[in-house]
Enzyme design. Structure first.
Site, short mmCIF file in Angstrom:
data_model
loop_
_atom_site.label_atom_id
_atom_site.label_comp_id
_atom_site.label_asym_id
_atom_site.label_seq_id
_atom_site.Cartn_x
_atom_site.Cartn_y
_atom_site.Cartn_z
N ASP A 22 0.84 -1.07 0.03
CA ASP A 22 0.21 -0.05 0.13
C ASP A 22 1.01 1.46 -0.12
O ASP A 22 2.08 1.28 -0.09
CB ASP A 22 -0.98 0.06 1.29
C1 BGC Z 1 -5.20 3.00 0.13
C2 BGC Z 1 -5.25 1.83 -0.96
C3 BGC Z 1 -5.07 2.68 -2.25
C4 BGC Z 1 -4.01 3.43 -2.48
C5 BGC Z 1 -3.63 3.91 -3.88
C6 BGC Z 1 -3.90 3.98 -0.33
O1 BGC Z 1 -3.90 5.00 0.62
O2 BGC Z 1 -5.08 2.47 1.38
O3 BGC Z 1 -6.40 1.25 -0.84
O4 BGC Z 1 -5.44 1.43 -3.31
O5 BGC Z 1 -4.06 4.40 -1.48
O6 BGC Z 1 -4.60 4.91 -4.21
#
Ligand code: BGC
Length: 712
Positions: free
Chosen positions: A261
């Site tokens: 993540d």
């Molecule tokens: C989130 C993810 C997401 C990623 C990209 C993160 O802050 O937890 O679920 O896919 O950002 O946008």
């Protein structure tokens, strides 16, 4: 070796270590008010082969330009992958995932993901960061809106349906995108429901209630998995060899690539398990991470870690191999521009067929929670007052994580009602979503006096749920409850439509409202779908995928509680209970009404004793006892009466959504075998134990009839 493997190995053999690490690097582009920009540094990264994938880059025009740099200006001409959070739609916005889960309609959910994927792929994308399959039992956590609710069985079926929907007929097709099962693992259980907080649970509880949906997504063929921000048993997920290697690779047999993540490698420094980014990168790579999202840790430090012998080049090759295999599977080496077709983009994005599909899944997602005096469906010629801060909102219908959705392309409740209503219609705002301004109450109450029926839209704004939107109070914000109470005090029938991303603790509203409809955030076609339900053109059939608490004090709250040594007894103080509130939720998991009613006969079994290898058929007659056709979700639960460890008092084991004509009866059958009764036994081995099982059938987790069977 397969032709894919040969291609990948040949390329790998030509790559420098820096180019390999480049493939393990994912960056965002910036998509601001004026459109996309690419930071100068990132364009250079692409040119140097120091970045193998980008996210938040979409539209054919933009992705084509980026891809051109990759395949025309780099030494090895390796195409980029473009990813985006297409969570519930790209431009045509479908209901938030929690809402769709309320449909219990796997075909509709798969279709919804198919619509999202078709548009995303037409807009140049190869990869969605979805499905989010985190089981969530605490509605304070804002991301409950992104998942399928509290139950592992329902969540697993939905996880698989979404993966199938996103990946369609397979990644070779230009209308498929890679799915990304996230967030691995147990992200949905932060302590106190507070975003990014510690997760601490027993391995038994994890394996039984949190792991199954990830496993189901992997089994359905998800091409990628995303790590989670949280720690798990003391180790941040992005550095957890137990999660990423032992469980994900070893037990679940996952063969795709693992992405972190957003900056979660770097965050291991703040977690206090790595002294600096370089050390965090080694933890991540060593644990099994293949791609670093946005943190630039691999890019900066991983080659040095390899040179110093702290990470093997074989580990790097393993990661790069998986990423290149995905690019081959997507067909990008054959034609890096195969997702760059303007004509297709124009045809598919926000197409009438997609809007129609969005409307269909949206009305299937609505849950009717109360309908006294049959106030719903509404009469088209009634004198109607539409009131509430969400009645005219389009932007909130998008919900959080709405991709490239545009507020003005959403149908508000007002828009939908205007199209459907034929009688007198008055509109009042009443109050704002938040704040304490009651100055609109008087006008709303006066208008109510002139109406036959009052329709109130209250709830949360789209920013109140989603990532980084935990709430400590989970009632209606502001003075919305007071507005409903003031309207109800007029004596006119008041139908309340909730619009929200999480279960809301609203006991007073639920009591005062004549009718209560859980309308979530339903996407581009929200208002039309709600009108379909409110006027009875569609008979609601949704069932709650998460328990609705009476008070935040009850959370975490879920139907599958275990047996305690002091089971709840209203007559005895010394049992597991509160002294100031009932244990029971306001509305239970699996609950939802219809404009018709259903009767359940006594469940029966074709044999009461069975052994491994044999099947038991549980059957129940369900009758539509009303005058309107309707759908019902028939649910099957089990309780292991005596086991070597404490077990849930009820555990969902099957469901079937059926449609019945007025007064039609149908025999619904479920088949069970020994394998359905397995669990993690005292010694953590997975298997069943002989003995008695209570099998329960009904239309809600709180309204069941049971029959006993014995596993010999
Ligand atoms: C989130 C993810 C997401 C990623 C990209 C993160 O802050 O937890 O679920 O896919 O950002 O946008």
């Amino acid at each position: 070796m397969s032709p894919t493997d040969e291609r990948v190995e040949a390329l790998l053999a030509r790559m420098t270590l820096a180019e390999k690490v480049g493939q393990m690097t994912l960056f965002t582009t910036d998509w601001g008010q004026t459109g996309p920009t690419i930071r100068a540094g990132y364009a250079d990264d692409i040119r140097r082969g120091a970045c193998g994938a980008l996210f938040n880059s979409h539209t054919v025009a933009f992705t084509r330009e980026l891809q051109r740099i990759a395949v025309e200006e780099t030494r090895l001409q390796i195409p980029l992958i473009f990813g985006y959070d297409v969570v519930h739609g790209y431009r045509t916005i479908l209901p938030i995932p929690l809402a769709e889960a309320a449909s219990w309609d796997l075909a509709a959910i798969e279709r919804s993901a198919r619509v999202a994927a078709t548009e995303a792929a037409a807009a140049g994308l190869h990869w969605t960061f979805a499905p989010m399959v985190d089981v969530a039992r605490d509605p304070r956590w804002g991301r409950v809106m992104e998942g399928a609710g509290e139950d592992a069985f329902l969540g697993s079926r939905i996880a698989a349906a979404r993966v199938r929907g996103f990946q369609g007929g397979g990644l070779g097709n230009t209308d498929a995108v890679m799915a990304c099962v996230k967030h691995f693992a147990a992200y949905g259980a932060p302590i106190a429901g507070r975003e990014y907080n510690t997760v601490d649970m027993s391995e038994r509880y994890f394996r039984e209630h949190y792991l199954p949906p990830y496993a189901a997504g992997v089994r359905a063929g998800a091409a990628t998995v995303m790590t989670s921000f949280n720690d798990f048993d003391g180790v941040p997920a992005s550095g957890s060899e137990f999660l990423l290697t032992d469980v994900l690779r070893g037990e679940l047999g996952f063969e795709g690539f693992v992405v972190t993540d957003y900056t979660s490698i770097n965050e291991m420094v703040a977690h206090g398990v790595a002294a600096n980014d370089a050390a965090a990168g080694e933890l991540a790579a060593g644990a099994g991470v293949d791609m670093d999202m946005q943190g630039a840790v691999f890019q900066r430090y991983l080659a040095d870690s390899v040179a110093a012998g702290r990470i093997s080049e074989a580990r790097i090759d393993d990661a790069v191999r998986r990423i290149l295999q995905a690019k081959v599977a997507l067909g990008l080496f054959d034609d890096p521009y195969r997702f760059c077709d303007e004509e297709r983009e124009r045809r598919e994005v926000l197409s009438p067929a997609h809007r129609e599909a969005a409307r269909d899944v949206a009305r299937r997602s609505v849950v009717l929670l109360k309908n006294d005096a049959a106030v719903l469906p509404l009469a088209r010629d009634a004198r109607l007052l539409l009131v509430g801060p969400l009645a005219q909102s389009r932007v909130d219908m998008l919900g959080a994580w709405h991709g490239a959705g545009v507020a003005d392309e959403c149908v508000s409740l007002f828009d939908g009602i205007t199209a459907a209503h034929q009688g007198k219609l008055e509109v009042e705002r009443g109050c704002d979503i938040d704040g304490d301004d009651r100055s609109g109450f008087d006008a709303a109450v006066a208008a109510a006096a002139r109406a036959d029926v009052v329709l109130v839209a209250v709830g949360e704004s789209a920013e109140m749920s989603g990532e980084a939107a935990a709430r400590a109070e989970i009632g209606l914000p502001g003075v919305q409850s007071a507005l409903v109470e003031a309207l109800a005090a007029t004596g006119k029938p008041v139908a309340v439509v909730l619009m929200n991303g999480r279960p809301l603790a609203i006991p007073t509203v639920a009591e005062r409202a004549t009718a209560l409809v859980e309308g979530w955030w339903l996407g581009s076609e929200a208002g039309n779908a709600l009108a379909d339900v409110l006027y009875g053109d569609y008979n609601p059939a949704g069932k709650l995928p998460m328990s609705v608490p009476r008070s935040v004090g009850q959370v975490p709250l879920y139907y599958g509680e275990k047996s305690t040594g002091r089971p709840f007894d209203p007559a005895s103080k010394w049992t597991s209970k509160y002294i100031d509130l009932p244990n029971a939720p306001l509305f239970p998991f699996g609950f939802g009404l219809s404009y018709t009613s259903f009767g359940y006969g006594e469940p029966g079994v074709d044999r009461s004793r069975f052994r491994a290898g044999e099947r038991v058929t549980v059957s129940v007659t369900v009758t539509n006892t009303g005058d309107r056709a309707g759908e019902e979700v028939v649910q099957l639960y089990v309780r292991d009466v005596v086991a070597s460890v404490t077990r849930p008092q009820k555990q969902l084991l099957g469901f079937e959504k059926i449609e019945l004509r007025p007064h039609e009866a149908r025999l619904v059958r479920f088949e069970l075998g020994e394998e359905d009764l397995r669990f993690y036994r005292r010694d953590m081995s997975y298997g069943s134990e002989p003995g008695e099982f209570e099998i329960m059938v009904g239309g809600s987790s709180a309204d069941l009839q049971s029959v006993r069977i014995v596993l010999e």
